[in-house]
Scaffold this motif. Structure first.
Motif, short mmCIF file in Angstrom:
data_model
loop_
_atom_site.label_atom_id
_atom_site.label_comp_id
_atom_site.label_asym_id
_atom_site.label_seq_id
_atom_site.Cartn_x
_atom_site.Cartn_y
_atom_site.Cartn_z
N PRO A 15 0.81 -1.23 0.00
CA PRO A 15 0.00 0.00 0.00
C PRO A 15 0.84 1.28 0.00
CG PRO A 15 -0.05 -1.03 2.16
CD PRO A 15 0.69 -1.98 1.26
N ALA A 26 -4.33 -7.51 0.13
CA ALA A 26 -5.41 -6.65 -0.34
C ALA A 26 -6.61 -7.53 -0.72
CB ALA A 26 -4.95 -5.80 -1.50
N SER A 28 -10.33 -7.55 -3.07
CA SER A 28 -11.30 -6.97 -4.01
C SER A 28 -12.44 -7.95 -4.23
CB SER A 28 -10.63 -6.64 -5.35
OG SER A 28 -9.69 -5.60 -5.21
N SER A 38 -12.43 -2.64 -4.78
CA SER A 38 -11.54 -2.95 -3.67
C SER A 38 -12.21 -2.58 -2.35
CB SER A 38 -10.20 -2.23 -3.82
OG SER A 38 -10.39 -0.84 -3.82
N VAL A 39 -12.01 -3.43 -1.36
CA VAL A 39 -12.48 -3.15 -0.01
C VAL A 39 -11.25 -3.07 0.89
CG1 VAL A 39 -14.76 -4.15 -0.36
CG2 VAL A 39 -12.91 -5.62 0.40
N GLU A 40 -11.45 -2.92 2.17
CA GLU A 40 -10.26 -2.74 3.02
C GLU A 40 -9.41 -4.00 3.04
OE1 GLU A 40 -11.46 -2.96 7.50
OE2 GLU A 40 -13.14 -2.04 6.42
N HIS A 41 -8.12 -3.82 3.32
CA HIS A 41 -7.18 -4.93 3.29
C HIS A 41 -7.61 -6.01 4.28
CE1 HIS A 41 -5.08 -2.19 0.89
NE2 HIS A 41 -4.35 -1.59 1.82
N TYR A 44 -2.95 -7.74 7.41
CA TYR A 44 -1.71 -6.95 7.45
C TYR A 44 -0.98 -7.34 8.73
CZ TYR A 44 -5.10 -4.23 10.09
OH TYR A 44 -6.08 -3.87 10.97
N LYS A 97 -15.65 -7.80 4.75
CA LYS A 97 -14.64 -6.74 4.74
C LYS A 97 -13.60 -6.89 5.84
CE LYS A 97 -17.67 -3.31 4.71
NZ LYS A 97 -18.96 -3.99 4.42
N LYS A 98 -13.99 -7.39 7.01
CA LYS A 98 -13.05 -7.46 8.13
C LYS A 98 -12.70 -8.91 8.45
CE LYS A 98 -14.31 -3.14 10.47
NZ LYS A 98 -13.07 -2.45 10.05
N ASN A 507 -13.42 -0.12 -8.95
CA ASN A 507 -13.84 0.83 -7.91
C ASN A 507 -14.83 1.85 -8.45
OD1 ASN A 507 -12.02 -0.54 -6.32
ND2 ASN A 507 -10.37 0.88 -6.78
#
Length: 507
Positions: A15, A26, A28, A38-41, A44, A97-98, A507
Motif C-alpha cells: 500500500p 489486499a 477486491s 476494492s475493499v479494506e485490506h 496486514y 470486509k473485516k 472501484n
C-alpha cells in the motif's frame, strides 16, 4: 474464492508504493470476475506470528464455519515461516470486509524437525478425504529438492504432518503449490475433495529458481497419501506449464456457481523499478482462465472466462484472406491497443515444413533463433500486435511448423524482441510447443491485447503465452494490428474476428 454470490480476490500488495515490500493481503470483490471493487485490506502484519509479513496462502470454505484463510506469516528477521489462519469477523457481511486472526491455535503449523523453516510457505486450499479428514499441502525445499508436505486435520484446527511429502522433485524451492482434480471427460470443474477413477489430479508448483511454473498430471492415492505423476510429461523444469510467458504464482479455485475451475495468474513488470515508480503501480493479474483436461488426457487446456466477452465492442472480420511470403495485411477498424482477436489459419500442404533438429528441446531458444523475420517453410505466420505504422515496433504472435522423423512439431511464439524502442527493457522470445494433430491443416489463435499485455491462447488454449511489452510508438490510437506470413507456403486467414474492448470498471 466464490462465497454467497461474490468472488473474492486476495492479492499481495504494497500500500506504500509500487516497489516490493510492506506486503499485505489486499482484497477486491466482484460479481463477474471482470469488474472489481476494492475493499479494506484483509490481512496486514499485526501479530507476533506475522510481524514480518502476511504472505501467500489460500482460502477454504469449511462447511458450518464459512471461509478460512490459511497464510504464511514470518516471525523474525531470519525469515522463519509459520502457517497462520484468519476468519471473517462478520459472516453476515456479504463483502467479508473485516478479518480477524484468533490467538488460539495461531500459528497452526510450525516447521518441525527435518523441515526447512526458512523455506516453508504457501498453504493450499484444503480438501476433505473420504475418511472425513482435512488435508493441505505446504511448499518447501530440502537442499535442491522441491517438496510438497502434506498435513492432516480432523477438526481444521490441529494439524499433523504426514511422514513423507506427497511428492518431491529436484527443481529447487516449490512456491504456491496447487493440487486439484480434473474430470477425464468434460469441461466441468470439481471441488478439491473429489477423488476416484473418473478423475486425474494436477500438482502445480511455482519454481523459485526459474520464476516459471510447471504442473504434472497423475494419480492421487489418498490411502497412501501419495501423488504419482504419469509419464506423459517431464516431472521437472522441462515439464508442462500453464503459460510459457510472464505468468507466476498462480492459484486456482472451484467456482460452484458455474461448475468450473478458474486459474488466476500474476504477471510481473518487465521494465525497471524507476518506470514502476513513475507509473505508480506494478504487477497485474492475468485474465482469469477456466481450466479442464484435454481429450488426449496428456495436458490441461485453458480459456478466458466467458464473462470477458461482455467487454467486446465494435467487431471487424476477415475471411479467406490469402497471405503469400512477405505479406502483411492490416486488421483495421478497431482499437488495436485494446482488442480481442480470434483467428483460424489454414495451409494446403506441410511439404515445405523445415526439418526439426532433435536438439531443439527449448522452445524459447528456438523462437529466439527462428523469429518472425526469419523466412521459413510453413510459417512463421500469425499476428503482429501492438505494431507501429512503420513496424519500428511490433510484438508478433506466430506459429512455425517443423518436420520431425515421425511427426510435425508446432511452435507458438510471442516475441517481445522488437516490441519497444526502449533498449534497456527485458524483451524475451517466449515460446512453447503445441501438441496438436495437423490432419485438418489448420491452427487457431486467440490474443487479448491490452496496452502492455499480449495474452495468447494457441489451438484452443493448449499452449498459452502472456507477454509484457512497453511500446513507445504503438500506443493508444497509434497501435496497429496485422496478419502476416513469412513462410514460403501460402497461408489463408480462413476467418478472423476482432473486437475493440471496453475498459473494465474498477472501484
Amino acid at each position: 474464492m466464490y462465497y454467497n454470490g461474490y468472488y473474492h480476490l486476495f492479492y499481495q500488495y504494497n500500500p506504500k508504493g509500487s516497489v516490493w515490500g510492506n506486503i499485505v493481503w489486499a482484497h477486491s470483490v466482484s460479481k463477474d470476475l471482470i469488474n472489481w471493487k476494492s475493499v479494506e485490506h484483509a490481512l496486514y502484519p499485526s501479530k507476533s506470528f506475522d510481524k514480518y509479513g502476511c504472505w501467500s496462502g489460500s482460502a477454504t470454505i469449511v462447511p458450518g464455519k464459512g471461509p478460512v484463510i490459511l497464510y504464511t506469516g514470518i516471525i523474525d528477521e531470519n525469515s522463519t515461516q509459520v502457517q497462520c489462519y484468519a476468519v471473517p469477523e462478520d459472516l453476515s457481511d456479504p463483502l467479508l470486509k473485516k478479518w480477524i486472526k484468533p490467538d488460539k491455535y495461531n500459528p497452526f503449523l510450525v516447521a518441525d524437525e527435518g523441515v526447512n523453516g526458512s523455506a516453508f510457505r504457501d498453504p493450499t486450499t484444503a480438501w476433505k478425504g473420504k475418511d472425513g479428514i482435512w488435508k493441505i499441502l505446504v511448499g518447501s525445499r530440502r537442499k535442491h529438492r522441491g517438496m510438497a508436505y502434506l498435513y492432516k486435520s480432523k477438526d481444521f484446527v490441529k494439524w499433523v504432518r504426514v511422514k513423507h511429502p506427497i511428492h518431491s522433485a529436484t527443481t529447487g524451492m516449490w512456491e504456491c503449490p496447487d493440487f486439484y482434480p480434473v474430470l477425464l471427460k468434460g469441461k466441468d470443474g470439481l471441488d478439491a475433495s473429489v477423488e476416484g477413477s473418473h478423475v486425474k489430479h494436477v500438482l502445480k508448483n511455482s519454481l523459485d529458481l526459474t520464476r516459471f511454473e510447471y504442473y504434472t498430471l497423475g494419480t492421487y492415492f489418498s490411502d497412501k497419501d501419495k501423488f504419482i505423476p504419469h509419464n506423459t510429461s517431464e516431472d521437472g523444469w522441462g515439464g508442462l506449464r500453464y503459460d510459457y510467458g510472464n505468468f507466476y504464482a498462480s492459484k486456482s479455485f472451484f467456482d460452484p456457481s458455474r461448475n468450473r475451475r478458474v486459474i488466476w495468474g500474476w504477471a510481473n513488470e518487465s521494465d525497471s523499478k524507476e518506470d514502476d515508480v513513475k507509473k505508480g503501480w506494478a504487477g497485474i493479474q492475468a485474465i482469469p482462465r477456466v481450466v479442464w483436461l484435454d481429450s488426449t488426457e496428456r495436458q490441461l487446456v485453458q480459456w478466458p472466462v466467458e464473462e470477458l466477452n461482455g467487454l467486446r465492442g465494435k467487431e471487424v472480420s476477415m475471411n479467406n484472406q490469402k497471405l503469400q511470403k512477405g505479406d502483411y495485411v492490416e486488421v483495421g477498424g478497431i482499437t488495436a491497443a485494446q482488442a480481442d482477436v480470434e483467428v483460424t489459419f489454414s495451409f494446403s500442404s506441410l511439404e515445405k515444413a523445415e526439418p526439426y533438429d532433435p536438439s531443439w528441446v527449448n522452445a524459447q531458444d528456438l523462437c529466439f533463433h527462428k523469429g518472425s523475420k526469419v523466412e521459413g517453410g510453413v510459417g512463421p505466420f500469425g499476428l503482429l500486435t501492438l505494431a507501429s505504422e512503420n513496424l519500428a515496433e511490433f510484438t508478433p504472435v506466430f506459429f512455425r511448423i517443423f518436420k520431425a522423423p515421425n511427426k510435425h512439431v508446432v511452435l507458438l511464439c510471442s516475441d517481445a524482441s522488437s516490441s519497444s524502442l526502449k533498449s534497456e527493457l527485458y524483451k524475451p522470445s517466449f515460446a512453447g510447443f503445441v501438441d496438436v494433430d495437423l490432419a485438418s491443416n489448420k491452427l487457431s489463435l486467440r490474443s487479448l491485447i491490452d496496452h502492455s499485455v499480449v495474452e495468447s491462447f494457441g489451438e484452443g488454449g493448449k499452449t498459452n503465452i502472456l507477454s509484457r511489452v512497453y511500446p513507445v510508438l504503438a500506443v493508444t490510437n497509434q497501435a496497429h494490428l496485422f496478419v502476416f506470413n513469412n513462410g514460403t507456403e501460402l497461408i489463408t486467414v480462413e476467418n478472423l474476428k476482432a473486437w475493440s474492448m471496453k475498459s473494465v470498471e474498477i472501484n
